[in-house]
Enzyme design. Structure first.
Site, PDB file in Angstrom:
ATOM      1  N   ASN A  98       0.795  -1.228   0.000  1.00 26.21           N
ATOM      2  CA  ASN A  98       0.000   0.000   0.000  1.00 26.21           C
ATOM      3  C   ASN A  98       0.828   1.280   0.000  1.00 26.21           C
ATOM      4  O   ASN A  98       0.368   2.309  -0.501  1.00 26.21           O
ATOM      5  CB  ASN A  98      -0.921  -0.038   1.236  1.00 26.21           C
ATOM      6  N   SER A 152      -4.626   2.139  -8.546  1.00 20.33           N
ATOM      7  CA  SER A 152      -5.437   3.364  -8.486  1.00 20.33           C
ATOM      8  C   SER A 152      -6.296   3.458  -9.730  1.00 20.33           C
ATOM      9  O   SER A 152      -5.953   2.874 -10.777  1.00 20.33           O
ATOM     10  CB  SER A 152      -4.501   4.571  -8.421  1.00 20.33           C
ATOM     11  N   SER A 154      -6.021   5.819 -11.265  1.00 17.09           N
ATOM     12  CA  SER A 154      -4.973   6.463 -12.058  1.00 17.09           C
ATOM     13  C   SER A 154      -4.124   5.465 -12.838  1.00 17.09           C
ATOM     14  O   SER A 154      -3.224   5.866 -13.582  1.00 17.09           O
ATOM     15  CB  SER A 154      -4.071   7.303 -11.155  1.00 17.09           C
ATOM     16  N   TYR A 165       3.178   9.984 -11.412  1.00 18.23           N
ATOM     17  CA  TYR A 165       2.485   9.091 -10.471  1.00 18.23           C
ATOM     18  C   TYR A 165       1.654   8.025 -11.181  1.00 18.23           C
ATOM     19  O   TYR A 165       1.709   6.849 -10.818  1.00 18.23           O
ATOM     20  CB  TYR A 165       1.591   9.964  -9.589  1.00 18.23           C
ATOM     21  N   LYS A 169       1.215   3.625 -10.894  1.00 18.16           N
ATOM     22  CA  LYS A 169       0.005   2.890 -10.552  1.00 18.16           C
ATOM     23  C   LYS A 169      -0.374   1.903 -11.659  1.00 18.16           C
ATOM     24  O   LYS A 169      -0.828   0.797 -11.381  1.00 18.16           O
ATOM     25  CB  LYS A 169      -1.136   3.877 -10.259  1.00 18.16           C
TER      26      LYS A 169
HETATM   27  C1  RM4 Z   1      -5.517   8.673  -6.875  1.00 20.67           C
HETATM   28  C2  RM4 Z   1      -6.381   9.515  -7.771  1.00 20.67           C
HETATM   29  C3  RM4 Z   1      -6.918  10.542  -6.850  1.00 20.67           C
HETATM   30  C4  RM4 Z   1      -5.785  11.271  -6.164  1.00 20.67           C
HETATM   31  C5  RM4 Z   1      -4.823  10.325  -5.539  1.00 20.67           C
HETATM   32  C6  RM4 Z   1      -3.612  10.973  -4.969  1.00 20.67           C
HETATM   33  O1  RM4 Z   1      -5.095   7.509  -7.289  1.00 20.67           O
HETATM   34  O2  RM4 Z   1      -5.669  10.088  -8.820  1.00 20.67           O
HETATM   35  O3  RM4 Z   1      -7.765  11.415  -7.543  1.00 20.67           O
HETATM   36  O4  RM4 Z   1      -6.320  12.091  -5.188  1.00 20.67           O
HETATM   37  O5  RM4 Z   1      -4.429   9.406  -6.456  1.00 20.67           O
END
Ligand code: RM4
Length: 262
Positions: A98, A152, A154, A165, A169
């Site tokens: 995590n 994520s 993302s 980032y 992910k």
């Molecule tokens: C997530 C996604 C969210 C963000 C976090 C940091 O995976 O992008 O919107 O707030 O990352």
């Protein structure tokens, strides 16, 4: 129903946010041992201490906790996590990889140090801990376990200030898919959870922007941001024997954020 009865659960980045919620939920569902990795600075020391107390109180000391500090970007931390876990409990049944960071930053001017640190923590760190724990799961008797990588939403879509980032992910999602193939023969299941926007420290500053916060809330079909315990339930499911035929899967837990185009 105690879905994790008698299980030993290892969680990285457990002192706050999603990791912390996963620790509390695992203990509630009957886990008897938690190996809780945390960063190890003053702030996370205090957090870990309060988490330990919370777990001892809620489980009436039924669940034992071993804390392991260290930078997950350093592969030795993962060796330490496994050693401490095996010394305390003799085995590891579940890994929740995590630990992660997201310093929101503009792409064109981003110093390479931000890219490198984000990749080292999120992707290299996940690789090291998954490899170290998988070796333990392979060698223990009975053999096997459940590995859950925190990817994520993302991993599927982009973010203007997340060019460093989102690839980490997507990488975690891909790692879980390949590890599912590599480790199935050892009775180790590997799955990814893809959280949407969960309000934690990682995005506190970003969501302090009212416009962005409102936009994100509106885009979810459930009409709210996620909370860390929204992720902990799906984590317990994937860790448990209810998911015994689930491997190589991705579970999007986002309140409908992804599908809500129009
Ligand atoms: C997530 C996604 C969210 C963000 C976090 C940091 O995976 O992008 O919107 O707030 O990352």
């Amino acid at each position: 129903m105690a879905l994790l009865a008698n299980k030993i659960v290892c969680i990285t980045g457990s002192s706050r946010g999603i990791g912390r919620a996963c620790a509390v939920e695992s203990a509630k569902h009957g886990a008897i041992g938690l190996i809780l990795h945390y960063f190890g600075d003053q702030e996370t020391e205090v957090e870990l201490q309060s988490l330990k107390e919370e777990i001892y109180v809620t489980t009436h000391n039924h669940c034992q906790v071993v804390g392991v500090p260290g930078d997950i970007a350093n592969s030795e931390t993962s060796q330490k996590i496994v050693e401490a876990g095996v010394e305390a409990f003799g085995r590891i049944d579940v890994l929740v990889s995590n630990a992660g960071i997201c310093p929101f930053a503009e792409f064109l001017t981003m110093p390479h140090a931000i890219w490198e640190r984000t990749r080292q923590v999120n992707l290299d760190g996940s690789f090291y801990v998954v490899q170290a724990v998988a070796n333990q799961m392979k060698s223990q008797v009975p053999q096997g376990g459940s590995i859950i990588g925190l990817a994520s939403i993302s991993a599927l879509v982009g973010g203007e200030f997340q060019c460093h980032y989102t690839p980490t992910k997507a990488g975690i999602l891909s790692m879980m898919q390949s590890c599912a193939i590599a480790l199935g023969k050892y009775n180790i299941r590997c799955n990814a959870i893809l959280p949407g926007t969960i309000a934690t420290d990682i995005n506190k500053e970003d969501l302090a922007n009212e416009e962005k916060r409102e936009y994100t809330i509106k885009r979810t079909v459930l009409g709210r941001l996620g909370a860390p315990d929204d992720i902990a339930g799906p984590m317990v499911f994937l860790a448990s024997d209810l998911a015994k035929y689930v491997t190589g899967a991705q579970l999007l837990v986002d309140g409908g954020l992804f599908v809500n185009l129009q």
